[in-house]
Design a protein around this motif. Sequence first.
Motif, PDB file in Angstrom:
ATOM      1  N   GLY A 134       0.826  -1.198   0.000  1.00  0.00           N
ATOM      2  CA  GLY A 134       0.000   0.000   0.000  1.00  0.00           C
ATOM      3  C   GLY A 134       0.857   1.243   0.000  1.00  0.00           C
ATOM      4  N   GLU A 135       0.201   2.391  -0.048  1.00  0.00           N
ATOM      5  CA  GLU A 135       0.925   3.653  -0.006  1.00  0.00           C
ATOM      6  C   GLU A 135       0.099   4.709   0.706  1.00  0.00           C
ATOM      7  N   VAL A 136       0.811   5.642   1.336  1.00  0.00           N
ATOM      8  CA  VAL A 136       0.190   6.774   2.015  1.00  0.00           C
ATOM      9  C   VAL A 136       0.754   8.041   1.397  1.00  0.00           C
ATOM     10  N   LYS A 137      -0.133   8.933   0.951  1.00  0.00           N
ATOM     11  CA  LYS A 137       0.297  10.192   0.354  1.00  0.00           C
ATOM     12  C   LYS A 137      -0.072  11.352   1.265  1.00  0.00           C
ATOM     13  N   PHE A 138       0.752  12.384   1.223  1.00  0.00           N
ATOM     14  CA  PHE A 138       0.460  13.588   2.005  1.00  0.00           C
ATOM     15  C   PHE A 138       0.829  14.813   1.179  1.00  0.00           C
ATOM     16  N   VAL A 139       0.119  15.905   1.433  1.00  0.00           N
ATOM     17  CA  VAL A 139       0.306  17.132   0.663  1.00  0.00           C
ATOM     18  C   VAL A 139       1.497  17.925   1.210  1.00  0.00           C
ATOM     19  N   MET A 140       2.468  18.191   0.343  1.00  0.00           N
ATOM     20  CA  MET A 140       3.603  19.033   0.697  1.00  0.00           C
ATOM     21  C   MET A 140       3.374  20.477   0.237  1.00  0.00           C
TER      22      MET A 140
END
Length: 255
Positions: free
Chosen positions: A199-205
């Motif tokens: 899986g993957e986790v994305k976050f806003v930079m």
Amino acid sequence: MKKLFLMACAALAFAGCSDSDNEGAGPQTYVIDFEDANLGDEGFIWGKPEARLLTEDDAESDYFGAGSLYFYDALYTEGDASFYSLFTDYVGLGWAYDTWNGFVISNHTDMTTPDYTNDKSVYATSGADGSSQFAVAYYGAWTGDPYGTPLVRFATAVSPKSIAVASTTYFYLYYTEGATSIADVKGVITGYNGETKTGEVKFVMADQASGTVQSGWETLDLSSLGTVTSMTFTVETEDTMCPYYFAIDNLAYEK
């Protein structure tokens, strides 16, 4: 003698109780906070002190050039987690420029110097939760795998739970003082169990629509990654001039 016998019985009773309790205990939580890293006078550790000189007999010389200093290995290990890093100076290719990809461990909090000379500073006054130390990830997209991708390998299978992330000063000031506009930029944390992606986790930079850049520490939920033996840290954006750096701290996992 009677006293010793009673003490021995008590010890055995305690041991028996402890074994029973441990059998019913669930997974334990561990937190990687980098506070035990010895950063020395420079306030950071990277691969340069451990680098070796490549010769024409080294397979890596085809990529980095014979005569270059080279290091690629686990830079820092805490608990079950090893943080990998690349260092090279590309002397063998005629560049003579100290370069790192992957991870460094740092305590730098210079929030005013705006360029690559300040690539080890978090844009915050401390690590997460007021700590002194943290790691900086640099995704060297043009270096190629495995060297350019920040990698954490675990000694055994674990279940990641959370991690704190923050902008570096280089990244933050690039958009707030350097670039003419803010692009969409996301950090991506990907889990693997062996060779299988979990899986993957994305976050806003940085967010183009709102014109904002991440400031301060943010805690991410990593539980969706499931059971992993490694994690990679990359950056997604169409802005090819963007500094692909972010800071991490307080990596929590269960096993």
